[in-house]
Design an enzyme around this catalytic site. Structure first.
Site, short mmCIF file in Angstrom:
data_model
loop_
_atom_site.label_atom_id
_atom_site.label_comp_id
_atom_site.label_asym_id
_atom_site.label_seq_id
_atom_site.Cartn_x
_atom_site.Cartn_y
_atom_site.Cartn_z
N THR A 96 0.86 -1.18 0.00
CA THR A 96 0.00 0.00 0.00
C THR A 96 0.90 1.22 0.00
OG1 THR A 96 -1.75 -1.15 1.17
CG2 THR A 96 -1.77 1.24 1.29
N LYS A 172 -6.68 1.44 -3.70
CA LYS A 172 -6.35 0.90 -2.38
C LYS A 172 -6.39 1.99 -1.32
CE LYS A 172 -5.08 -1.91 0.89
NZ LYS A 172 -3.85 -2.66 1.10
N LYS A 240 0.00 4.98 9.05
CA LYS A 240 0.56 5.14 7.70
C LYS A 240 -0.54 5.29 6.64
CE LYS A 240 2.02 1.36 5.37
NZ LYS A 240 1.46 1.24 4.00
#
Lengths: 298, 298
Positions: A96, A172, A240
């Site tokens: 990701t 994503k 994150k």
């Protein structure tokens, strides 16, 4: 076909084991941790500690490392895999990361005569272990074709969103907006219910049978009910990933107030020392504010 | 058993029609709108415009009106049902309201020799129509027993959360926190995806097959994809219900940052004149901020 998996964490190990079971693939794993290497060798694969030591002539490499910096180093750094790849090999990057990082890595691959699939995944460690991930891919027809045997072994569904690298990463990141907010709001509702005198187990059963349910509520709240902080995915992952949401949203000039608020809650949980715990324990941000007792706590 | 349903809106009509089908119940409906009365009479029930005109000796009354003020007026106001109820009759209040309102109404019922079940529901108009609602109930054993035939006819599952009135209402308010935030974040993700260049239909299909899914995302986003603003539940309902979340949270001294943020988005959509539209059109708050084009718009 000689394939490699870089990153044998919970996702990468699951994917690598499914590749081992697929016909016609010779699978090497790469991870600096000796325990991960040993586990993969015991399962029948080969393993190395540095990407530069992968077998010569590797035709497809799947990346499941933590972020863009690790992916760049594992591919193109001084100890990276690039020199070991066959001409025209395909890089399948399932980390990701920001869409602009996907575009940058794809351009570097192209400059070296390599194919690139921007291929983030959903499904968690369990989905990876079962070979049932959802892949949100973008890439050229040639790259998709070359990656097909690898993707078939790890996914229940491969979406092809278009040619341009970055489309998979964008999808994503939007997905993680939902995932992160759903985990944080599951914690908010569970914590408010506890404070307001509801039985948490009963609350869980009612919500999961009603219109307030989400995949994340149903999957993560049992960890809170059982007091099990073992990270399937950690608080730090959403520090994150919701950061990536904020970056993308700012890049395209779009306000995301709910994702921004959820991000602050994960950051708070990290600030309190819970970054490595299961992401459901973002609930400790609410606990710190209000002093509620969680289930299984004294 | 003589039963009545006060409020023949999308939820109340669905419940009333299921009561008509249940054996041994004689069902009267109450709604000021002649069209609702006519629909229920055509289905085989009797109907009145004022609760004070319900049949003498009614033994159970189900309330599905909009809020606590309407419930109080329909029960105990000058034109309320209370004088028509048999001694020991049960009031089943399925409105979404504040726990303290549930306690107040239960106390007034008790003072008049009536039983009370605090019985909010989930399942939407479709669940009501199918007799498949989830009931989050609290009340005495006597009240629950008296209400049992009525609840059996309208629900797939009746949760009994305890004796104290207010527990059902508390559970429903916590449920609405999840429902409201899930709708708003579905809109946030869909709108960001559109702005970032993803195909909205594809985004929908990917999310609903992945870990970012929620019941509300899957149920409501098709309305956005189809441009169908017909309210199954309206923006204004979540202006109200997330307001109840805020009231409860403040009462028990608990911060709910995600619910508060989502509330502001529904208030913004209402401010722009979308209060009566389907709640998925909270997405118009994002549209107003960013100028994105929604699917099916020019």
């Amino acid at each position: 076909m000689r394939v490699a998996v870089i990153g044998l964490g919970s996702m990468g190990m699951g994917a690598a084991l499914n590749l081992l079971r697929a016909p016609g693939l010779e699978v090497a794993g790469c991870d600096p941790r000796p325990a991960a290497q040993a586990e993969f060798v015991a399962a029948g694969g080969s393993a190395v500690g540095r990407a530069a030591d992968l077998p010569e002539g590797t035709e497809a490499v799947l990346l499941l490392v933590v972020n863009a910096a690790q992916a760049a180093a594992a591919l193109f750094g001084p100890e990276g895999a690039a020199p070991r790849l066959a001409p025209g090999a395909v890089i399948v990057n399932s980390c990701t990361l920001a869409p602009e990082d996907a575009r940058r890595l794809a351009a570097e691959a192209e400059a070296r005569g390599l194919l690139y699939v921007d291929a983030p995944v959903s499904g968690g460690a369990a989905g990876a272990r079962a070979g049932q991930m959802t892949v949100m891919a973008s890439g050229s027809a040639a790259a998709m074709a070359k990656a097909a045997p690898l993707l078939a072994a790890i996914a229940k569904k491969v979406w092809h969103l278009g040619e341009a690298p970055g489309l998979g990463a964008t999808m994503k990141v939007v997905h993680q907006l939902l995932a992160g907010v759903h985990i944080a709001v599951a914690a908010e509702a569970m914590a408010l219910g506890i404070k307001a005198g509801l039985d948490p187990q009963r609350l869980f059963e009612i919500v999961t049978g009603a219109a307030g349910n989400s995949w994340m509520f149903e999957n993560r709240m049992p960890h809170v009910l059982e007091g099990d902080e073992t990270p399937r995915s950690a608080v730090d992952i959403f520090v994150k990933d919701l950061g990536l949401v904020g970056d993308l949203a700012r890049d395209v000039a779009f306000p995301t107030p709910l994702a921004a608020q959820a991000h602050q809650l994960f950051v708070a949980a990290r600030a309190q020392g819970h970054g490595g715990k299961d992401d459901a324990f973002v609930i400790r941000a609410y606990q710190a504010l209000t002093g509620i007792r969680l289930p299984k706590e004294g």
